[in-house]
Design an enzyme around this catalytic site. Structure first.
Site: not given
Ligand code: GLU
Length: 446
Positions: A124, A164
């Site tokens: 992340k 996100d």
């Molecule tokens: N931010 C999204 C999540 O919390 C998507 C992450 C992604 O597609 O890599 O899963």
């Protein structure tokens, strides 16, 4: 493993990292029993290795605003665990972003990605940049400055960020443009959530919301009920709430509340297609005000300042905005008003007291890492398409997404069934953990 001892050690090592400690404790409590049935996990110190990220990059992001002033923010990428594949997870742009928040999100991502059954590790990132009130040109300059630093550490087989909170299709476009210029890699899954036509996958924008509704539909079916005319309260009005509202309406349910930091919009007769389309304009305006919906549709939507969606009487509550957005008090109010199902769509959207209240009331409650996994799953499908230099049709992607969500639901039931009730939290945590732990074990002490 003794959860209390591990938590004490972590609290001493990472004081004040509230969200991170909360996320770790939730998982450890769920898996404690199963973990202790596997002495080989303890011997390989799986937990001690899993709770610490592989590495964290922190970097300065300096950019120039429209007034010509020089601004500096902090950027991060947490590469948490790569046992199942390259690091994968979104980028969050929000003023409250810090190491604790990104560690909690990265930790959750490991298990969520594992649940998809795709070869995705967990990561992340983000920045303490506030997109509210920023012009399009400012957003572009910030994204470019962010990528000056990040590009060396990402790539489809290394780490693949996506969106996100605060990072949507527009931001991914600017980030990807800068990445291509710097890395000279022009056709890859180094970032996902790209637009269709230049590497993006159809259904990716809708995927988190669609996937959430597929999961909720199964929860409802489990109780021998249907989605028809179910009243759904969503929070937020961003990409996730938009996708969920679209699918909810298609399923014959009624979305009767959306919200923003300014308050709630109650939509008595249910949200319409026009209103759902308008959510996209509201997001693009960077105003971050849900009141705009009531201004545009004064007959259909009633705005109340300072109130949350959880004050509106509903059958299904789905937090879609931010961590810890639903408190124990909110849970009590929902229960009093007769809520039947609660599904987190935001990551860790419910406070521990709220989860305990739902479980005590014997309400089906499902955690974000299972319910919202459709987003990252479809990112995984985007990477597949990029690697094969092909585009699947919307139907092909949707069929795969639907199957992944059904499989996740089944796994949660398999590991979470307790007599007649289903503990979806336990089910998701154990199912997600087992795959990662077995992979770590097989790959040796690294
Ligand atoms: N931010 C999204 C999540 O919390 C998507 C992450 C992604 O597609 O890599 O899963």
């Amino acid at each position: 493993m003794k959860v209390k001892e591990i938590m004490k050690a972590l609290e001493a090592k990472h004081p004040g990292e509230k969200e991170y400690l909360q996320a770790v404790e939730e998982v450890l409590v769920s898996i404690e029993k199963v973990y202790n049935e596997h002495p080989e996990f303890e011997k390989a110190k799986i937990i001690e290795r899993l709770v610490e990220p592989d590495r964290i990059f922190t970097f300065r992001v300096t950019w120039v605003n429209d007034k010509g002033e020089v601004c500096t923010n902090l950027g991060y990428r947490v590469q948490y665990n790569a046992a199942l594949g390259a690091y994968k997870g979104g980028l969050r742009f929000h003023p409250a972003v810090n190491v604790s928040m990104l560690k909690f999100l990265g930790f959750e991502q490991i298990f969520k990605n594992s649940l998809t059954n795709l070869p995705l590790g967990g990561g992340k990132g983000g920045a303490d940049f506030d997109p509210t009130g920023k012009s399009d040109a400012e957003i572009m300059r910030f994204c470019q400055a962010f990528m000056y630093e990040l590009w060396r550490n990402i790539g489809p087989d290394q780490d693949s960020p996506a969106g996100d909170v605060g990072v949507g299709g527009r931001e991914i476009g600017y980030l990807y443009g800068a990445y291509k210029k710097l890395a000279r890699e022009h056709s890859t899954g180094a970032l996902t959530g790209k637009s269709y036509g230049w590497g993006g996958s159809l259904i990716r924008p809708e995927a988190t919301g669609f996937g959430a509704m597929y999961y909720v539909e199964r929860m409802v079916k489990e109780k021998k009920e249907t989605m028809k005319d179910k009243k759904i309260a969503l929070s937020g009005f961003g990409n996730v709430a938009w996708g969920a509202a679209t699918k909810a309406v298609e399923m014959g349910a009624k979305v009767i509340a959306i919200s923003g930091p300014d308050g709630v919009c109650e939509i008595k007769d249910g949200i319409t297609k026009e209103m759902i389309d308008y959510m996209l304009e509201m997001r693009a305006s960077n105003r971050n005000k849900v009141e705009d919906m009531a201004t545009k549709f004064p007959k259909a939507a009633k705005f109340t300042a300072g109130k949350k969606s959880w004050t509106v009487k509903c059958d299904i509550a789905m937090p879609c905005a931010f961590q810890n957005e639903l408190s124990e008090e909110d849970a009590d109010m929902l229960i009093k008003n007769g809520v039947k199902f609660v599904a987190e769509v935001s990551n860790m959207g419910c406070q521990p007291g709220a989860i305990a209240a739902f479980q005590k009331a014997k309400l089906p409650f499902a955690p974000g890492k299972a319910v919202n996994a459709g987003g990252v799953a479809t990112s995984g499908l985007e990477i597949c398409q990029n690697a094969g230099h092909i585009n699947w049709t919307a139907e092909e992607v949707d069929v795969k997404l639907h199957k992944i969500m059904n499989d996740i639901y089944d796994m949660c039931v398999e590991y979470g069934k307790n007599g007649k009730t289903i503990d979806y939290v336990k089910g998701a945590n154990i199912a997600g953990f087992m795959r990662v732990a077995k992979a770590m074990l097989a790959q040796g002490i690294i």
